[in-house]
Design a protein around this motif. Structure first.
Motif, PDB file in Angstrom:
ATOM      1  N   PRO A 121       0.839  -1.209   0.000  1.00 16.94           N
ATOM      2  CA  PRO A 121       0.000   0.000   0.000  1.00 16.94           C
ATOM      3  C   PRO A 121       0.870   1.253   0.000  1.00 16.94           C
ATOM      4  O   PRO A 121       1.999   1.245   0.492  1.00 16.94           O
ATOM      5  N   SER A 122       0.341   2.321  -0.576  1.00 17.03           N
ATOM      6  CA  SER A 122       1.036   3.602  -0.614  1.00 17.03           C
ATOM      7  C   SER A 122       0.088   4.676  -0.085  1.00 17.03           C
ATOM      8  O   SER A 122      -1.083   4.387   0.217  1.00 17.03           O
ATOM      9  N   PRO A 123       0.535   5.917   0.063  1.00 19.42           N
ATOM     10  CA  PRO A 123      -0.308   6.931   0.717  1.00 19.42           C
ATOM     11  C   PRO A 123      -1.706   7.068   0.120  1.00 19.42           C
ATOM     12  O   PRO A 123      -2.678   7.266   0.853  1.00 19.42           O
ATOM     13  N   ARG A 124      -1.846   6.950  -1.196  1.00 22.08           N
ATOM     14  CA  ARG A 124      -3.158   7.120  -1.829  1.00 22.08           C
ATOM     15  C   ARG A 124      -3.885   5.813  -2.116  1.00 22.08           C
ATOM     16  O   ARG A 124      -5.082   5.834  -2.412  1.00 22.08           O
ATOM     17  N   ILE A 125      -3.166   4.701  -2.090  1.00 22.62           N
ATOM     18  CA  ILE A 125      -3.764   3.437  -2.516  1.00 22.62           C
ATOM     19  C   ILE A 125      -3.651   2.419  -1.394  1.00 22.62           C
ATOM     20  O   ILE A 125      -2.576   1.900  -1.109  1.00 22.62           O
ATOM     21  N   ARG A 126      -4.784   2.166  -0.754  1.00 21.19           N
ATOM     22  CA  ARG A 126      -4.840   1.237   0.369  1.00 21.19           C
ATOM     23  C   ARG A 126      -5.737   0.047   0.008  1.00 21.19           C
ATOM     24  O   ARG A 126      -6.553   0.144  -0.916  1.00 21.19           O
ATOM     25  N   PRO A 127      -5.618  -1.067   0.730  1.00 19.78           N
ATOM     26  CA  PRO A 127      -6.445  -2.242   0.421  1.00 19.78           C
ATOM     27  C   PRO A 127      -7.933  -1.915   0.464  1.00 19.78           C
ATOM     28  O   PRO A 127      -8.409  -1.207   1.355  1.00 19.78           O
ATOM     29  N   ASP A 128      -8.670  -2.427  -0.515  1.00 20.69           N
ATOM     30  CA  ASP A 128     -10.112  -2.223  -0.622  1.00 20.69           C
ATOM     31  C   ASP A 128     -10.744  -3.583  -0.941  1.00 20.69           C
ATOM     32  O   ASP A 128     -10.577  -4.092  -2.047  1.00 20.69           O
ATOM     33  N   PRO A 129     -11.432  -4.209   0.034  1.00 15.84           N
ATOM     34  CA  PRO A 129     -11.987  -5.546  -0.197  1.00 15.84           C
ATOM     35  C   PRO A 129     -12.881  -5.620  -1.425  1.00 15.84           C
ATOM     36  O   PRO A 129     -12.845  -6.623  -2.159  1.00 15.84           O
ATOM     37  N   ARG A 196      -2.216  -4.648  -7.371  1.00 16.30           N
ATOM     38  CA  ARG A 196      -1.481  -4.930  -6.129  1.00 16.30           C
ATOM     39  C   ARG A 196      -2.218  -5.952  -5.274  1.00 16.30           C
ATOM     40  O   ARG A 196      -1.590  -6.772  -4.590  1.00 16.30           O
ATOM     41  N   SER A 197      -3.560  -5.922  -5.317  1.00 17.39           N
ATOM     42  CA  SER A 197      -4.325  -6.892  -4.527  1.00 17.39           C
ATOM     43  C   SER A 197      -4.105  -8.315  -5.025  1.00 17.39           C
ATOM     44  O   SER A 197      -4.334  -9.281  -4.289  1.00 17.39           O
ATOM     45  N   LEU A 198      -3.638  -8.458  -6.276  1.00 19.92           N
ATOM     46  CA  LEU A 198      -3.349  -9.766  -6.853  1.00 19.92           C
ATOM     47  C   LEU A 198      -1.872 -10.124  -6.749  1.00 19.92           C
ATOM     48  O   LEU A 198      -1.438 -11.155  -7.267  1.00 19.92           O
ATOM     49  N   GLY A 199      -1.079  -9.252  -6.105  1.00 13.20           N
ATOM     50  CA  GLY A 199       0.344  -9.511  -5.961  1.00 13.20           C
ATOM     51  C   GLY A 199       1.181  -9.030  -7.120  1.00 13.20           C
ATOM     52  O   GLY A 199       2.317  -9.487  -7.302  1.00 13.20           O
ATOM     53  N   VAL A 200       0.643  -8.104  -7.916  1.00  8.74           N
ATOM     54  CA  VAL A 200       1.350  -7.592  -9.091  1.00  8.74           C
ATOM     55  C   VAL A 200       1.844  -6.169  -8.809  1.00  8.74           C
ATOM     56  O   VAL A 200       1.039  -5.286  -8.509  1.00  8.74           O
ATOM     57  N   PRO A 201       3.149  -5.907  -8.898  1.00 14.05           N
ATOM     58  CA  PRO A 201       3.666  -4.554  -8.684  1.00 14.05           C
ATOM     59  C   PRO A 201       3.166  -3.604  -9.775  1.00 14.05           C
ATOM     60  O   PRO A 201       3.243  -3.911 -10.971  1.00 14.05           O
ATOM     61  N   ALA A 202       2.658  -2.450  -9.367  1.00 13.52           N
ATOM     62  CA  ALA A 202       2.128  -1.478 -10.320  1.00 13.52           C
ATOM     63  C   ALA A 202       2.450  -0.069  -9.851  1.00 13.52           C
ATOM     64  O   ALA A 202       2.334   0.239  -8.660  1.00 13.52           O
ATOM     65  N   ALA A 203       2.854   0.782 -10.794  1.00 16.71           N
ATOM     66  CA  ALA A 203       3.256   2.158 -10.509  1.00 16.71           C
ATOM     67  C   ALA A 203       2.354   3.139 -11.235  1.00 16.71           C
ATOM     68  O   ALA A 203       1.692   2.801 -12.225  1.00 16.71           O
ATOM     69  N   TYR A 204       2.361   4.368 -10.734  1.00 17.77           N
ATOM     70  CA  TYR A 204       1.568   5.472 -11.302  1.00 17.77           C
ATOM     71  C   TYR A 204       2.488   6.312 -12.185  1.00 17.77           C
ATOM     72  O   TYR A 204       3.596   6.670 -11.778  1.00 17.77           O
ATOM     73  N   VAL A 205       2.037   6.627 -13.391  1.00 14.97           N
ATOM     74  CA  VAL A 205       2.818   7.442 -14.321  1.00 14.97           C
ATOM     75  C   VAL A 205       2.037   8.700 -14.673  1.00 14.97           C
ATOM     76  O   VAL A 205       0.851   8.633 -15.002  1.00 14.97           O
ATOM     77  N   SER A 206       2.715   9.852 -14.601  1.00 14.48           N
ATOM     78  CA  SER A 206       2.117  11.098 -15.061  1.00 14.48           C
ATOM     79  C   SER A 206       2.806  11.540 -16.339  1.00 14.48           C
ATOM     80  O   SER A 206       3.984  11.212 -16.576  1.00 14.48           O
ATOM     81  N   GLY A 207       2.085  12.258 -17.193  1.00 14.41           N
ATOM     82  CA  GLY A 207       2.689  12.716 -18.426  1.00 14.41           C
ATOM     83  C   GLY A 207       1.732  13.560 -19.231  1.00 14.41           C
ATOM     84  O   GLY A 207       0.751  14.100 -18.713  1.00 14.41           O
ATOM     85  N   TYR A 208       2.026  13.648 -20.506  1.00 14.75           N
ATOM     86  CA  TYR A 208       1.213  14.432 -21.439  1.00 14.75           C
ATOM     87  C   TYR A 208       0.693  13.497 -22.523  1.00 14.75           C
ATOM     88  O   TYR A 208       1.361  12.540 -22.925  1.00 14.75           O
ATOM     89  N   LEU A 209      -0.516  13.789 -23.009  1.00 13.62           N
ATOM     90  CA  LEU A 209      -1.147  12.958 -24.030  1.00 13.62           C
ATOM     91  C   LEU A 209      -1.466  13.815 -25.243  1.00 13.62           C
ATOM     92  O   LEU A 209      -2.138  14.838 -25.136  1.00 13.62           O
ATOM     93  N   SER A 210      -0.967  13.378 -26.393  1.00  9.40           N
ATOM     94  CA  SER A 210      -1.280  14.066 -27.641  1.00  9.40           C
ATOM     95  C   SER A 210      -2.637  13.590 -28.138  1.00  9.40           C
ATOM     96  O   SER A 210      -2.891  12.389 -28.248  1.00  9.40           O
ATOM     97  N   THR A 211      -3.521  14.527 -28.430  1.00  4.97           N
ATOM     98  CA  THR A 211      -4.862  14.191 -28.909  1.00  4.97           C
ATOM     99  C   THR A 211      -5.076  14.772 -30.297  1.00  4.97           C
ATOM    100  O   THR A 211      -4.513  15.807 -30.651  1.00  4.97           O
TER     101      THR A 211
END
Length: 296
Positions: A121-129, A196-211
């Motif tokens: 868990p991280s500051p914004r993402i906590r376990p949610d049953p 993460r609840s399934l045991g898979v490491p996952a990260a948050y990415v910020s950026g720009y999106l061309s539309t």
């Protein structure tokens, strides 16, 4: 593909701000084989009294500013030319989910790229049953890690409505998931929590999106946006892949990365404190303009 990226975030205050300190994560990052920052700069108006440009633990460019002069407005602006390379389609070499635990155990590295930082868990993402149950029932039988990412991302996209007015930057992912509406930040936080609840490491990415504008219509200035997506560790052989759950697709050459972290708190474009009174308003404008297809 080459892009000229410009972004401007402007704040106005009911009463003059007399001092403040700010961390900016707005400048695109260079990533070998994926993205190259050719030239870029970050500016502030009014000019800060002190400025430090550095790199944080995860390798993200950070501009640290301090202000002492009174001002009713503050404007942060980034301009950059970026070469973005789209990864060719890859075979699914990721292991079945039960084998991922064993592969994680073989990773002794604890540097910035290590998957271990992105599993707890991280500051914004906590376990949610409720989210955990949803994730488990979504999995195809015998799913590999990459198949799980795609299945979860596609179901989330199908069930969740994009609504720019439904949530704020402070909305808890569990709240957005229960309501099934939100913005790219919410889509990304929810998918990270499910993985993460399934045991898979996952990260948050910020950026720009061309539309792209609708067919036959001109490209509007400021029509692009800051965006968020998810980076997932798919085992020793596959390494890290990136998925955009807001648009239900694998990340490509139209996604320009700025920062990566455990959740939004690690990558917020503007983070800081100021001394003022009353309310404040902010306006954001982003342009990601294709220059030409990158050579080679």
């Amino acid at each position: 593909m080459l892009y000229d990226v410009t972004a401007e975030i402007r704040y106005s205050y009911d009463a003059p701000s007399v001092s403040g300190r700010t961390l900016l994560r707005l400048l695109p990052v260079s990533r070998p084989g994926e993205q190259r920052l050719i030239v870029g700069r970050v500016d502030a108006d009014p000019a800060p009294c002190t400025r430090i440009d550095r790199t944080d633990f995860f390798g993200n460019p950070v501009t640290e500013l301090a202000f002492r002069a009174a001002s009713r407005t503050t404007c942060f602006r980034v301009s950059a030319r970026v070469e973005r390379t789209a990864e060719p389609p890859r075979l699914d070499l990721s292991p079945p989910l039960p084998r991922l635990v064993g592969e994680l155990a073989t990773v002794a590295d604890i540097g910035a790229e290590a998957p271990h930082h992105f599993l707890p868990p991280s500051p914004r993402i906590r376990p949610d049953p409720a989210l955990t149950d949803w994730a488990r029932e979504t999995l195809p039988a015998g799913a590999t890690v990459l198949a799980a990412v795609r299945a979860l991302g596609e179901r989330l996209h199908a069930e969740m409505r994009f609504d720019a007015g439904a949530t704020t930057v402070k909305t808890d992912p569990a709240e957005a998931f229960a309501a099934r509406h939100g913005v790219c930040q919410d889509f990304s936080h929810i998918l990270i929590g499910a993985l993460r609840s399934l045991g898979v490491p996952a990260a948050y990415v910020s950026g720009y999106l061309s539309t792209l504008p609708p067919p036959g219509q001109p490209r509007l200035a400021g029509a692009d946006a800051m965006h968020a997506w998810v980076r997932v560790w798919c085992g020793i052989e596959s390494g890290w892949i990136e998925h955009d759950p807001t648009n239900a697709l694998m990340v490509g050459a139209d996604h320009v990365r700025v920062a990566v972290g455990r959740d939004y708190d690690d990558v917020a474009p503007v983070h800081g404190v100021l001394r003022s009174a009353g309310a404040q308003q902010s306006v954001q404008q982003v342009d990601v303009v294709p220059v030409r297809a990158a050579e080679g």
